[in-house]
Design an enzyme around this catalytic site. Structure first.
Site, PDB file in Angstrom:
ATOM      1  N   CYS A 132       0.926  -1.133   0.147  1.00 29.45           N
ATOM      2  CA  CYS A 132      -0.098  -0.121  -0.040  1.00 29.45           C
ATOM      3  C   CYS A 132       0.865   1.262   0.071  1.00 29.45           C
ATOM      4  CB  CYS A 132      -0.946   0.151   1.210  1.00 29.45           C
ATOM      5  SG  CYS A 132      -1.913   1.532   1.608  1.00 29.45           S
ATOM      6  N   CYS A 135      -0.426   3.957   2.250  1.00 26.53           N
ATOM      7  CA  CYS A 135      -0.206   3.773   3.730  1.00 26.53           C
ATOM      8  C   CYS A 135       1.404   3.939   4.134  1.00 26.53           C
ATOM      9  CB  CYS A 135      -0.549   2.391   4.272  1.00 26.53           C
ATOM     10  SG  CYS A 135      -2.003   1.620   3.462  1.00 26.53           S
ATOM     11  N   ASP A 136       2.327   3.547   3.049  1.00 25.59           N
ATOM     12  CA  ASP A 136       3.548   3.459   3.526  1.00 25.59           C
ATOM     13  C   ASP A 136       4.689   4.401   2.795  1.00 25.59           C
ATOM     14  OD1 ASP A 136       2.953   1.526   5.518  1.00 25.59           O
ATOM     15  OD2 ASP A 136       3.223  -0.023   3.922  1.00 25.59           O
TER      16      ASP A 136
END
Ligand code: NAP
Length: 303
Positions: A132, A135-136
């Site tokens: 993701c 997200c990261d």
């Protein structure tokens, strides 16, 4: 009976089904997974959902869907559904600590990222391996990363990740991308994106965190050690249908088989969204099927 309908899944399909079912005055519960977020939530920018000419953030869009379903009376719980059982009448769903009964079930459980199943993938998950970008991505400021896959997700995520990283190398197992032409054009034009064609990752290496990948050229069998700080894997999705354990028929890849009206072969069980066997998996198609599933469900209950 606890509910008229229980919807399994809180993504675009499940939430749209919730809006339609609640507006039809069906007592509706949505069971959202707390461990598997829907794909839309982790998408930074959705630019092909109608009505948003400048695009929309996936998290914000889903929050709006949820608010709309709640407004009409949909109830929500966060739980993992372990099993669906026949209750005679109706159906029972079992979560880890509770059972709920309903006259009908709409399965909108979505799909999860596929793994590469290579050495190092598990070991470095959360330590350089990610599924993701939203997200990261911010963890990889000025770093070098690889993006595995050649589909829409890989291209969209690679483009998104260039906001943070110094360089992103897309590793694709063929020499032609699968992703939409407009995304291909953008990726080819982006100076931070490079491509490794006809190549697969055979191992993710490092000590405490990712330090590189071993890449095999599938045409020449040549092996290369490639240094990188992160490995973003976008190799497609697999349906979240393991919990069904034969409750409804699935195809060979695990997608739920249902008719044009989203009805499965089990009376009272409907399917919609990415977990369903079909051609196109998009937010807009998930929404359309959510509406169809709820409409079919209402007719089933009225009969
Ligand atoms: P996808 O279209 O199935 O593409 C998966 C990619 O990963 C393919 O390029 C595939 O290679 C590669 N791949 C699969 N298994 C692999 C493995 N073991 N090792 C290396 N590479 C592997 O999946 P997706 O990109 O996640 O897209 C899923 C669906 O969502 C599609 O229908 C897509 O159009 C849609 N989507 C749409 C948008 C958008 O419209 N903006 C954005 C994201 C996703 P091959 O090409 O050789 O098979």
């Amino acid at each position: 009976m606890d509910y008229d309908v229980i919807i399994i899944g809180g993504g675009p399909a499940g939430l749209t089904a919730g809006i339609y079912a609640s507006r039809a005055r069906l007592k509706t519960l949505i069971v959202e997974s707390f461990s598997v977020p829907c794909q839309a939530v982790t998408t930074d920018h959705i630019e092909n959902y109608p009505g948003f000419p400048d695009g929309v953030n996936g998290f914000e869009l889903i929050e709006k869907f949820k608010k709309q379903a709640g407004k009409f009376g949909t109830e929500f719980i966060a739980a993992e559904v372990r099993e669906i059982k026949e209750a005679k009448p109706g159906w029972q769903i079992l979560t880890e600590d509770k059972a709920y009964t309903a006259s009908s079930i709409i399965i909108a459980a979505g799909a999860s990222p596929k793994r590469l199943d290579v050495p190092g993938e598990d070991k470095f998950r959360g330590r350089g391996v990610s599924y993701c970008g939203t997200c990261d991505g911010a963890l990889f400021k000025n770093k070098e990363i690889v993006v595995v896959g050649g589909g829409d997700t890989a291209l969209e995520e690679a483009l998104f990740l260039t906001r943070f990283v110094k360089k992103a190398t897309v590793i694709h197992r063929r020499n032609v991308l699968r992703g939409t032409k407009i995304l291909q054009e953008r990726a080819f034009a982006d100076k931070k994106i490079e491509f490794a064609w006809d190549s697969v990752v055979t191992e993710i290496t490092g000590a405490a965190k990712v330090a590189g990948v071993k890449i095999k050229n599938v045409k020449t069998n040549a092996m290369t050690d490639f240094s990188c700080d992160g490995v973003f894997i976008f190799a497609g999705y697999k349906p979240n249908t393991d919990f069904l354990k034969g409750a409804v028929p699935l195809d060979e890849a695990g997608y739920i088989i249902s008719d044009d009206n989203c009805l499965t072969s089990k009376a009272g069980i409907f399917a919609c969204g990415d977990c369903r066997k079909k051609l196109l998996r998009q937010v807009v198609t998930a929404c359309g099927e959510g509406a169809t599933a709820a409409f079919s469900c209402r007719h089933y209950l009225e009969r």
